[in-house]
Scaffold this motif. Structure first.
Motif, mmCIF file in Angstrom:
data_model
loop_
_atom_site.group_PDB
_atom_site.id
_atom_site.type_symbol
_atom_site.label_atom_id
_atom_site.label_comp_id
_atom_site.label_asym_id
_atom_site.label_seq_id
_atom_site.Cartn_x
_atom_site.Cartn_y
_atom_site.Cartn_z
ATOM 1 N N ILE A 80 0.833 -1.198 0.000
ATOM 2 C CA ILE A 80 0.000 0.000 0.000
ATOM 3 C C ILE A 80 0.869 1.249 0.000
ATOM 4 O O ILE A 80 1.867 1.326 0.728
ATOM 5 N N ASP A 81 0.485 2.230 -0.790
ATOM 6 C CA ASP A 81 1.176 3.519 -0.831
ATOM 7 C C ASP A 81 0.260 4.687 -0.481
ATOM 8 O O ASP A 81 0.708 5.712 0.022
ATOM 9 N N ASP A 82 -1.017 4.540 -0.753
ATOM 10 C CA ASP A 82 -1.973 5.633 -0.587
ATOM 11 C C ASP A 82 -2.510 5.679 0.846
ATOM 12 O O ASP A 82 -2.860 4.642 1.424
ATOM 13 N N LEU A 83 -2.584 6.864 1.431
ATOM 14 C CA LEU A 83 -3.039 7.004 2.813
ATOM 15 C C LEU A 83 -4.469 6.512 2.995
ATOM 16 O O LEU A 83 -4.789 5.851 3.994
ATOM 17 N N SER A 84 -5.347 6.805 2.035
ATOM 18 C CA SER A 84 -6.737 6.359 2.152
ATOM 19 C C SER A 84 -6.819 4.840 2.142
ATOM 20 O O SER A 84 -7.672 4.245 2.824
ATOM 21 N N ALA A 85 -5.931 4.180 1.397
ATOM 22 C CA ALA A 85 -5.910 2.715 1.381
ATOM 23 C C ALA A 85 -5.468 2.168 2.730
ATOM 24 O O ALA A 85 -5.989 1.139 3.195
ATOM 25 N N PHE A 86 -4.521 2.836 3.373
ATOM 26 C CA PHE A 86 -4.114 2.433 4.722
ATOM 27 C C PHE A 86 -5.302 2.520 5.680
ATOM 28 O O PHE A 86 -5.515 1.645 6.529
ATOM 29 N N TYR A 87 -6.096 3.582 5.539
ATOM 30 C CA TYR A 87 -7.243 3.776 6.431
ATOM 31 C C TYR A 87 -8.327 2.721 6.202
ATOM 32 O O TYR A 87 -9.107 2.419 7.118
ATOM 33 N N ILE A 88 -8.397 2.161 5.028
ATOM 34 C CA ILE A 88 -9.362 1.098 4.742
ATOM 35 C C ILE A 88 -8.826 -0.267 5.169
ATOM 36 O O ILE A 88 -9.527 -1.063 5.806
ATOM 37 N N TYR A 89 -7.577 -0.523 4.830
ATOM 38 C CA TYR A 89 -6.990 -1.852 5.040
ATOM 39 C C TYR A 89 -6.694 -2.134 6.511
ATOM 40 O O TYR A 89 -6.945 -3.244 7.005
#
Length: 404
Positions: free
Chosen positions: A299-308
């Motif tokens: 993961i690179d995107d901050l929003s993806a971190f918040y989902i994952y």
């Protein structure tokens, strides 16, 4: 008599609530609270990340070794007295660390905070909760354990905000002061479970439990592996996200959300342990964590971190609840304190191992991919060990958490 029984049934939930809040601040600080300080101390002093990670490791090692001693002290002098002592030591140690300027000073103070402080809180509190709930302990253990998850999310997040606004030293001083102000009154609520005598006790004899010489060594190996796995993101998810170009506040927000969802996971898996059995619940949580842990590297995107992160956190959180419920389900009450002390000691060894390993591998490779890969491998090996234990003890000899 009926009123007295009703009052005791109500008060045990006060014990659980107080325990959860104590574990939130105390264990959130000692287990992974220092994750917010890794990059600031690295930048402030020019120390290697592995050396800074050893600050957290020293606290966890103190917790590991101190658990055996403080558990025995609690058996003799009572949980409330020991938790009061441990809370005082933790508060003073963190306040004193605000004056530290060298690594050995941080190492020493965190070891003291772990050995005499957190060790005087975790094992005695978990034992006390189990005594108040001799039947259906899974849910109660899950709720108390959820407090730890709450703290493991809130403390790094709160510390990151304080560090960003006030600096490292002031953040440590405020943390120490909060421990003294918050933990001491809560510890006063921890009445001994002996007042609940006359309630339902265990109906299962020692002969119905699998041999303790089988359960304890296998659980020691299992918890060492699972804690090695989970401690990598606990200690290094914040710096990993910062390495992707995001601020400490943004990175702290991700792990905060992950561990807030973990609160629900701990309670859910505690209830699941009461329904399907401790071992299957533990195996389910372990598989969940193992399958998802390496995904953070992709993961690179901050929003993806918040989902994952919350998806990972729900299952990961059930692992420690599963450990505690499994030990409770398969050890006789007369020796359960000993079993809890030994098994959780190896868990803290695993936390220390994973926390240091993450920093060491990052220093070697300048990347976290190898660290998270090792974490996934440790989780898979843990699943094999727990599966082997379940295979050996399943059948007529298996005792459910509710019966325990």
């Amino acid at each position: 008599m009926q009123d007295s029984t009703s009052e005791l049934a109500t008060y045990r939930w006060i014990v659980v609530s107080a325990s959860a809040l104590i574990l939130a601040l105390a264990m959130g600080s000692i287990v992974n609270g220092m994750s917010a300080y890794v990059v600031p101390l690295e930048n402030l002093h020019g120390w290697d990340r592995a050396d800074v990670s050893l600050i957290n490791v020293s606290g966890i090692m103190g917790l590991a070794f101190g658990g055996l001693l403080m558990g025995s002290v609690a058996d003799r002098f009572g949980t409330r007295a020991v938790v009061l002592f441990g809370s005082t030591i933790m508060g003073l140690s963190y306040a004193a660390s605000a004056l530290a300027g060298q690594l050995w000073q941080y190492y020493t103070l965190m070891f003291i905070a772990g050995f005499f402080g957190a060790a005087g809180i975790f094992a005695p509190i978990m034992a006390l909760v189990g005594k108040w709930f001799p039947v259906g302990a899974g849910l109660a253990i899950g709720i108390a354990s959820a407090g730890q998850a709450l703290g493991q999310g809130f403390v790094p997040f709160g510390s990151a905000v304080l560090i960003n606004s006030l600096g490292v030293s002031t953040s440590l001083a405020i943390t120490g002061g909060l421990m003294l102000v918050v933990l001491l009154p809560l510890a006063g609520l921890l009445k001994p479970a002996e007042v609940a005598k006359g309630g339902q006790g265990s109906s299962v004899g020692d002969k119905d439990y699998p041999p303790i010489r089988l359960v304890v060594p296998m659980m020691c190996l299992a918890i060492f592996l699972c804690c090695t796995s989970m401690s990598v993101p606990l200690m290094h998810l914040v710096p990993h996200i910062q390495g992707r170009g995001y601020s400490a506040d943004q990175a702290g927000g991700v792990i905060f959300l992950m561990l807030m969802v973990g609160v629900l996971g701990r309670v859910t898996f505690g209830k699941l342990a009461d329904v399907i059995g401790a071992n299957p619940a533990y195996m389910t949580a372990t598989a969940w964590m193992t399958l998802l842990i390496y995904g953070f590297i992709l993961i690179d995107d901050l929003s993806a971190f918040y989902i994952y992160a919350p998806i990972y956190g729900f299952g990961y959180a059930g692992v420690m609840t599963g450990v505690l419920a499994t030990v409770a389900a398969h050890t006789p009450p007369a020796r359960r304190g000993f079993a809890m002390g030994v098994v959780t000691m190896f868990g803290w060894f695993g936390h220390a191992n994973g926390g240091y390993l993450g920093g060491y591998l990052f220093d070697m490779t300048n990347d976290y991919a190898s660290a998270y890969g090792i974490a996934a491998l440790a989780g898979a090996l843990n699943l094999l060990v727990v599966g082997a234990l379940y295979w050996k003890i399943r059948g007529p000899g298996e005792v459910s958490p509710a019966a325990a």
